[in-house]
Write a protein that holds these residues in place. Structure first.
Motif, mmCIF file in Angstrom:
data_model
loop_
_atom_site.group_PDB
_atom_site.id
_atom_site.type_symbol
_atom_site.label_atom_id
_atom_site.label_comp_id
_atom_site.label_asym_id
_atom_site.label_seq_id
_atom_site.Cartn_x
_atom_site.Cartn_y
_atom_site.Cartn_z
ATOM 1 N N TYR A 140 -0.768 -4.794 -2.757
ATOM 2 C CA TYR A 140 -1.773 -3.748 -2.588
ATOM 3 C C TYR A 140 -3.160 -4.361 -2.435
ATOM 4 C CZ TYR A 140 -2.759 -4.455 -7.601
ATOM 5 O OH TYR A 140 -3.079 -5.008 -8.823
ATOM 6 N N SER A 163 0.841 -1.204 0.000
ATOM 7 C CA SER A 163 0.000 0.000 0.000
ATOM 8 C C SER A 163 0.874 1.251 0.000
ATOM 9 C CB SER A 163 -0.921 0.008 1.235
ATOM 10 O OG SER A 163 -1.656 -1.181 1.336
ATOM 11 N N ALA A 209 -1.876 -8.166 -6.178
ATOM 12 C CA ALA A 209 -3.115 -7.674 -5.577
ATOM 13 C C ALA A 209 -3.570 -8.618 -4.464
ATOM 14 C CB ALA A 209 -4.204 -7.565 -6.632
ATOM 15 N N ALA A 225 -6.952 -4.728 -3.176
ATOM 16 C CA ALA A 225 -7.786 -4.500 -4.362
ATOM 17 C C ALA A 225 -8.872 -3.464 -4.104
ATOM 18 C CB ALA A 225 -8.413 -5.825 -4.810
ATOM 19 N N PRO A 275 -5.207 0.887 -6.359
ATOM 20 C CA PRO A 275 -4.485 0.018 -7.286
ATOM 21 C C PRO A 275 -3.921 0.764 -8.485
ATOM 22 C CG PRO A 275 -6.473 -1.084 -6.520
ATOM 23 C CD PRO A 275 -6.520 0.306 -5.968
ATOM 24 N N GLN A 299 -0.093 0.509 -10.036
ATOM 25 C CA GLN A 299 0.181 0.136 -11.425
ATOM 26 C C GLN A 299 0.964 1.219 -12.148
ATOM 27 O OE1 GLN A 299 -3.904 -0.585 -12.382
ATOM 28 N NE2 GLN A 299 -3.949 -2.466 -11.164
#
Length: 275
Positions: free
Chosen positions: A216, A125, A242, A218, A225, A229
């Motif tokens: 991370y 995160s 994820a 979802a 997210p 990315q």
């Protein structure tokens, strides 16, 4: 959920407090919490890894019983230097460094400065920092969280922010968040808010040569997210994973999957090397 009864709160000579489960087997993991948290929020991991791996989780400078940094306007490098003092005093061998949220920014700074200490870097995160944004946005970020803490108090802030941090806002998880926030201190909270507002993870990731694992949630609305990315687009060597049905506090929401991804990694590598 309290930390494992086999764990002990220790304090370094320079005044940093940390939990250490004292395990003599398995691998060593150093866990760095996020901006509104503390060492105690890793309680599920301390429970699952009892008898398996050694875990060390600090209360960052200015949090819990830890002495604050000398500077009220720190960079991630200042936190990295504080962690280095803890690592050296504890005599740790090379370890897996796990940083959550703002702890990911601190962990990145540490790995960039002391690569010989870090055998593996896991970020969760990821808080990327606002160091490359406008002065006005930096001011807003710096003032937001301390203002909430002053207005609501720790318990009120936990009730206000907890549901946004969690994907699974169960009574147990909310209690864990409340207990962690009760240990927040305004001095440390302001310093870490300054770090979030004025530093950038780009200043550190670019110097890291090894692989970087990024986990991370979802359902994370704090560090979504899409942000993870986008970070991978800049740093293609990142490995993204994820965690479903998890929010920002993914290690609280989905501890079994988080633990498997983080702590079973060494076993998986050994298995693959033997095939």
């Amino acid at each position: 959920m309290p930390l494992s009864t086999h764990s002990a709160m220790r304090q370094t000579a320079c005044g940093l407090s940390y939990w250490d489960n004292g395990e003599r087997q398995g691998d060593v993991y150093v866990l760095l919490h996020g901006i509104s948290s503390g060492a105690g929020l890793w309680a599920k991991q301390f429970a699952s890894q009892a008898g398996k791996n050694r875990l060390i989780a600090w209360d960052a400078p200015g949090y819990g019983d830890s002495v604050a940094l000398a500077s009220a306007t720190p960079s991630a490098a200042d936190y990295a230097r504080a962690l280095k003092a803890l690592v050296d005093e504890a005599g740790l061998p090379a370890f897996t460094l796990v940083g959550h949220s703002l702890g990911a920014l601190m962990a990145s700074a540490y790995a960039s400065r002391y690569p010989e200490d870090v055998s593996r870097l896991v970020l969760a995160s990821v808080a990327q920092g606002y160091g490359k944004t406008s002065a006005e946005q930096q001011r807003q970020v710096y003032e937001k969280r301390p203002r909430l803490l002053e207005a609501l108090g720790p318990e009120g802030m936990a009730q206000e922010r907890g549901p946004f941090l969690l994907g699974q806002a169960t009574p147990e998880n909310m209690l864990m968040v409340t207990q962690a926030m009760k240990r927040l201190r305004l001095e440390g909270f302001k310093a870490s808010s300054y770090l979030l507002a004025h530093d950038s993870i780009d200043d550190y990731l670019s110097a890291i040569r090894g692989d970087i694992e990024v986990l991370y949630g979802a359902e994370d609305g704090i560090t979504p997210p899409a942000g993870m990315q986008a970070l991978q687009q800049t740093y293609p060597r990142m490995k993204l994973q994820a965690v479903p049905q998890a929010g920002h506090l993914l290690y609280v929401d989905q501890p079994a999957l988080f633990d498997r991804l983080v702590f079973d990694h060494a076993k998986q590598d050994q298995k693959e090397s033997n095939t």
